[in-house]
Structures are given as C-alpha cells and as structure tokens.
Enzyme design. Structure first.
Site, short mmCIF file in Angstrom:
data_model
loop_
_atom_site.label_atom_id
_atom_site.label_comp_id
_atom_site.label_asym_id
_atom_site.label_seq_id
_atom_site.Cartn_x
_atom_site.Cartn_y
_atom_site.Cartn_z
N ALA A 122 0.83 -1.21 0.00
CA ALA A 122 0.00 0.00 0.00
C ALA A 122 0.86 1.27 0.00
CB ALA A 122 -0.93 -0.01 1.20
N HIS A 123 0.21 2.41 -0.07
CA HIS A 123 0.92 3.68 -0.18
C HIS A 123 1.82 3.97 1.03
CE1 HIS A 123 -3.03 5.89 1.24
NE2 HIS A 123 -2.80 4.81 1.92
N ASN A 124 2.95 4.57 0.71
CA ASN A 124 3.90 5.03 1.72
C ASN A 124 4.59 3.91 2.51
OD1 ASN A 124 1.72 7.34 1.38
ND2 ASN A 124 3.65 8.31 2.02
#
Lengths: 317, 317, 317
Positions: B229-231
């Site tokens: 997922a993001h980051n």
C-alpha cells in the site's frame, strides 16, 4: 557449457579434462552430460546413485560421489547452482523467425502479440493484448480473454478458457540466499502445461517450473486471483476457489476442492477427493482420500467446528 | 493556487492578503509557501512548530498556530484537505512532447506505450503492452514483462525484473469520509521508487505514496499477487511471499521475510531480520530484530505452536 | 430455441407440441416463453407457483408443476441446465458493425480496443490497452487506467476510476458437477453494473452475474486485488480493503466496511453500517446494522479481543 567454464563461474577448482555440460538437473535425474548439486542433507543419500557428469558440493560431501562423477567443491552449493542457472536459461524472447501457425476457424486479434514459433489450433479465440511467448502451443477451441500472458514454452490444451489478465508461466519464486544475505535468482527453465477442458479465472497466476513442468490436469476449474507456484500439480477436475494459494511443489490428487483463501505450504501431497474448507491451511500431506478438512493448523472440519464451539464456551467463562 | 481560492474551495472564511500556495504538506514538513492541516488530535502538538504558510483546522484548533501561519477554519479539516488535494494533483497523463530516451542495447516492443518524458537505460527489455507513464525512469538491464503498468513519476532501478500484469504506482487507497457518509478521494501525488536488483512477481500491486515515495529497497524479492500500500518501505533483501498484504505506511527493515498470505495493519515498523510465518497478522511494531513470529494476533512462532498444542488438548476434553 | 431441441440436448423425452424457449430463468421469474429448473430441494415450494413454459426436473418432481408448465425429466437437472446455458449465452465478441460513440472531451488511446456498439460519455480518459467489450457503456468523467478489461454488456457510471489491469465482467465461477465428476460450465449471461462515483483499485476482479447483474452501488471504494463474485451487491459508500473476497450472491448494505483479507461465504446479507475487521470471515447474514465484527468464525469484535486475551492466558498455563 564447458566444465572448466562452470568451475570458473562458481569459483571452484578444477584441473581435469574439458567436457560439455548440457543441463542442470536433480541428483537422480541427471545424466553423464548434466550437472547436479547437493544443498540439503536430505538428499545426501542420493549422491551415491547419481549418474551426473558433475556435482556441486561443499567440503563435507566432496568424496561421496561415484568415481564417474566429477565434484566441484564450493562453500555454498545452492548459491553456486543459482549463479549457474542463468547460463542454462533459455532466452526470454527471441526474434520472430517462425511466424505463428494458426488453425482453421481461429480468430486472433490484431492486437495480440504472438512471438516466435507459436502454434494455435482450430476454432480458438485469442483476444486483444494477449501475449503468447516463444514456442507457446494453444490447442483447439480455446478462448484467451484480453490481456492474458502466456510465457515462452507453455502449453494450453483444447477447450480451455483463460480469463482476462491472468499470467501463465511467470518465473517461480526461486532464489538462493548467500551467507552475506544477498538473493541470487534461480532461473526457472521449466514450463506450465494446462491440459484440456480447464477454465482459469481473471488475474490468476500459474508459475513455470524451475525444472520440468507445473501441471494443471484435465477438467480443473480455477477461480480469480489464485496463486499456483512452481512445480505444482493439480489433479483432474480439482477446483481452486478465489484467492487460494498453492506453494511450490504442492501435488493435488483428482477432485480436490480448495475453498476461498485456503493455502498449502508446499512440497506436500493432497489425496484425491479431499475437500478443504475456506481458509484451510495445509502444512502436511493428506494421505487418506475423501475427507473434509478445515482450519489452520489443519484438522478434520468436524474437529474444527467442535473446537470453535469449545472456544465459544471458553469465551463465556 | 491563491489562498483566497483555497478558502473558497473548502468553504472557509478568509479576508487577509492574497498569496500563493504551492503544495499540501505535513505539519512538520510544510514550508511558508505550503498548506497543511490538522485532522487528528495526535498531531496537535506539531501545530506549535509548523512553518506552514496556512493551516486547515477545526474550531477547536483555530488559535494554536504560530502567528506566521494563517488558519482556515472548517468543520471537517480532513475532508477539506481531500477536496483540495485534487487541485494540487499532477496530470494523470499529458501529451507527448518529450519522446522517450532509450539507452543502447535496449529492446522496446512496438506495442509498449511510452508516455511523455520516459527514460529507459541500457540493455533493458520492455515487452508488449507495457505502459510507462509520464516521467517514468527505468534503469539499466531491467526487464518488464508484458502488461506491466508503471504509473507516472515512478522510478525502477537497474537489474530489476517485473513480471506480467503487475501494477506499480497506482493510487493509494485514500479518502476522507464526511459526516454525511460520502468519501472524498485524497489525490495521491507521490510516487514509487524501486531500487536495484529487485524482482517482482505477476499481478502484484505497489501503490504510489500520497506524498513522498513508496520505497522498495535494493535486492527485495516480491512474489505474485502481493499488495504493497501507499507510503510503505520495504528494507533491503526483504522477501514477500505470494498474497501478502502490507497496509499503508508499513516500514520493514532489511531482510524481513513475510510468509504467504501474511499481512500488516499499517503505520507500524518491523525490525530487521524478522521472519513472519505464513498467515501472520502484524498489528503492532516489532522492535527487536531477528525473531520469528506467527499467528493473528501475532506472537512468537514457538508460542503459536504451543498454543495450537493446547487447543488440540482442549479439543479432546 | 425449440423445446424439442432442448429436450434432445439434455436427453429428456418430449413428444408434445413445438414452441420457442427464449431464456433460462429462475422458478419465480420465468415467463411462459422461458425455461426453469429445480436442482435443490429448497426451491421445491416455488414449483407450484412457477409461470415457466417448461421446467427441468428429476423424477421426484415430475408431477409438481402447474398444468401450464411442461416438465422435462432428467437424472441431473442442474447438469442439464448447465449444458443448456451454453445455447442461451450471448456471443463473447462480435464483429464491429456499430463503431463506438465517444462523447465530447473524452480522450481514448489508440491502443484501446473498443468492440461493437461501445458507448463512452463526455470527458472520459480511456488509456492504452483498455478493452471494452460489446455494448459496454462508460458514463461521463470516468477514468480507465491501462490494461483495464471490461467484458461485454457491462455498465460503468460517471466519475468512476478503475485502476490498471482490473477486470470487470469476467465469468462467474459457476459449473455443475455430474455424478461422474465432470464439471459442466454454467454460462454467465448477466453483467456488472457499476454506479457513479466508484473507485476500483488495480488487479481487482468483479465477475458478471449468471443471470441479472452484479451491482456496485454509488460511491463504493474498492482497493487492489479484491474479488467480487457473481451476483454480489455492494451497497452505497461501502469500502472493501485490499485482498478482500466476496463469494457469490453476497449482499452488502450501505456503508459496510470490510478490512483487508476479510471474506464472505456467499448467499448472505450484511446489514448497513457494519464494520468487519481485517481477516473477518462472514458465514451467516448480519441482520443488525452498525456493529463491529471480527474473527473466523465471526463474532463481535470485542468478543474476539476477549477471546484472544483468554487464549493468551491459556498459553501461560
């Protein structure tokens, strides 16, 4: 590749005669023109019987091979074999010198990419953005939906359906990790064979074997987002429901049913007619056929239900 | 964008001077030409130190910012920031005015789509139906299999392999939910950076960061059908087995191994050299390195095994 | 198709008058020009009320239908229906005689494949290697990222975003298994309807209905690698986090949130505003709205936490 060159690549000493090695193979399958390796004590007993022309071993196993087998001694035989696997790998894509043969009645989208020496049977339907790698064979009446990718050397049977964006023949997840913590890719030189009457869902991945074939037998149904790792075998008319994951070298008998999000942990066998409830996690071989299992760790499904009842009681105390 | 326009978009009152806001940023990173927001009490302490030119807050935090920071007061700061994020997002695809630069020895399929200002290194192999968005960089010797999609602004290192139909740089799963139950998309303006020597399986998804970068470090191996997922940050030589899921902002140290179908619940750290058994569910940071965990909730793997033995005994009572 | 032809295909005796059957339908929905079937004792009560022109039944149910309904008696009605479903299925792809209509302001990549009678609204962005099957409708302002595949007859609303390599409208996982263990595909003749303001992640699969529609309602957010099986309904503003799996005919109310790797087991309903923790496994309908659940088997999340505390205590004994 010459044995002297191999010794150089893996950093082993060799001062004997030159001879040609054609392939990396397992201890028991290797022929005099092939090389094998021992990286796991479990296989030491097989050294004595190997017919391999050469063997990569560590110091402990330097003197166990038959006299007909040359031994190359290294610190990390598995890492050495991984390094070598690259040199024995086939080209991932060659230029097209044999245009695809397409059987009568087949529809092939102009947006499909057919690489070298592809062979498509009769009455197939190959839609837009399908990719068929070198030497891929697709037999009669098979439908490949848009975006399906079949890597080189894989075979798809007759009357199959593969849904959009599934990937067949991608590299198995194989690497050797050195003492210094680096991963060396083990090139995956096998293929995938899908027999007749198989249906495969969307965004499902079936990896090619490291050596030999990943095998999906006749009449199997596989749902969306399923993972089948390298060297698995899925028996006739088995069913894999969505998001199931088979780890490497899982062998399923015929008519095995695996519920959604279930999984195996690899190098095991599941007896024919076994049913695995959703979320089952199989970590050992199942030897008796026709039973129903569930849970992780796995137990008979009726035991799992009983355990849940006991836990519900525990919760109330 | 002018601060007055911003006030209008988010429905805040502002009667001060006009000035230009260039970016949305976090409280601690924001500069005088940037805007930030407070949506979570956890971050209130950071208000006092912010250098942001403007701040979106609710009534409770209207008077906490330094005098150099203008405050825009709204009912739902997170929703306001989400609305604003669209205006600061880059174009998802521009017209091609800088044709791709392709290094010596690279093979690029005619069926690959290279958007504006793409840069490909030497000896790469970019196969059919690959999509490289605006400003994508791919370094030397990297192989992208058919159907791989790399969204705009992402970087892929040298000696990488990305298998078919994987998606790198898709939008992170971010939105703010208003009091009336509507979801407002938070535009994902960061990117993904994949360092050198990384291999990624088929149908795997690695989302771009909301701000900053999702980072896959050197030598990481990721299997098929994995979600990052993001980051997130995945440390050097870590291994993610098939169907693993990393929730947003998970930070893995080097040489972390996550077994099949394991997962994290986001905003946590995993110490280097941690091994997570298949199906592990990590919900808190792991601070001591080199340990083996399993289960959900997570415990040391030997405890999990012991617990299962106790449950087997409970079943027999 | 003539009733006599149908009798022949499924191996039933019929010596009455010829008449035309237009469709296979459920017992309660079938009209006099349609055929239905009884394969499950649960539905026997519906036989008495059917308006179907013809009915496929086994010997036990041969005499239950109203006198206006012709009965075709076979050993395995479900298998017979599966065989028949192929004859009532629409073409998977026809030749293009109605070129796509594309609304003002829409950008459509030359590498997108638009099949027969596609209709795209205003200001859409359809990127490279997107496939839109026959009769697909995409409404205004919608973005389809590269490699998205929308099968024939599906509808995508306004202001939607579908990320790369997702597949909408693939065949549901449906087949009948004969007494001899062969699977006969049930052709999936329904479609998928995605309403407005929906965002769908990468490599997500949403299957078409067998009959009728799989329905994703307004404002739903779906993450990457999610499976939505045939005939599901996902209520307004619901949220499905990555790797979630919905089995066939799951009906979610509005504002349901399903955490990562959670799942349902199909043919059940989840009340509005329900929250399901990561890895939840829903096997029964949830009738009271607004509650939080977790675990597998499912329980209230606070019970699950309490149970884990008890197990931690058990571990120490």
């Amino acid at each position: 590749m010459d044995i002297k060159q191999i010794a150089e690549i893996i950093g082993a000493k060799y001062s004997g005669q030159s001879f040609e090695i054609k392939k990396i193979n397992t201890l028991l399958d290797a022929q005099p023109s092939e090389i094998s390796f021992v990286s796991n004590d479990k296989y030491i007993k097989d050294i004595y019987q190997t017919k391999a022309g050469a063997l990569i071993v560590d110091g402990n196993n330097a003197d166990k091979a038959p006299s007909s087998t040359i031994t190359l001694v290294v610190d990390e035989p598995y890492v050495a074999m991984a390094k070598l696997s690259q040199y024995f790998s086939s080209s991932i894509e060659s230029s097209i010198d044999k245009k695809a043969v397409i059987g009568k009645g087949s529809i092939v989208s102009e947006k499909a990419e057919l690489r070298n020496n592809v062979n498509i049977g009769k009455n197939c339907h190959i839609m837009a953005n399908v990719y068929l790698g070198d030497n891929v064979v697709v037999k009669d009446n098979t439908i490949l939906y848009p975006g399906v990718v079949i890597y080189r050397d894989c075979h798809i049977g007759s009357n199959c359906i593969v849904h959009a964006n599934s990937v067949i023949g991608g590299d198995g997840f194989g690497f050797a990790t050195s003492k210094t913590g680096q991963h060396i890719k083990i090139y995956q030189n096998g293929n995938v064979i899908i027999e007749d009457d198989v249906e495969i869902g969307s965004c499902t991945t079936i990896d090619r074997a490291a050596l030999g074939s990943t095998l999906i037998k006749k009449g199997v149904h596989i749902d969306n987002l399923v993972q089948v790792a390298h060297n698995c075998e899925v028996g006739e008319y088995s069913v894999l429901v969505s998001q199931t994951g088979l780890a490497g070298s899982s062998k399923l008998g015929h008519h095995v049913v695996m519920g959604g999000q279930s999984a195996t942990s690899g190098h095991l066998e599941i007896a024919p007619l076994t049913t695995l409830a959703a979320r089952s996690g199989v970590t050992k071989s199942i030897k008796t056929s026709g039973k129903v299992f569930g849970g992780f760790p796995l137990m008979q499904q009726k035991s799992w239900l009983k355990l849940q009842a006991k836990l519900a009681k525990l919760l109330k105390t």
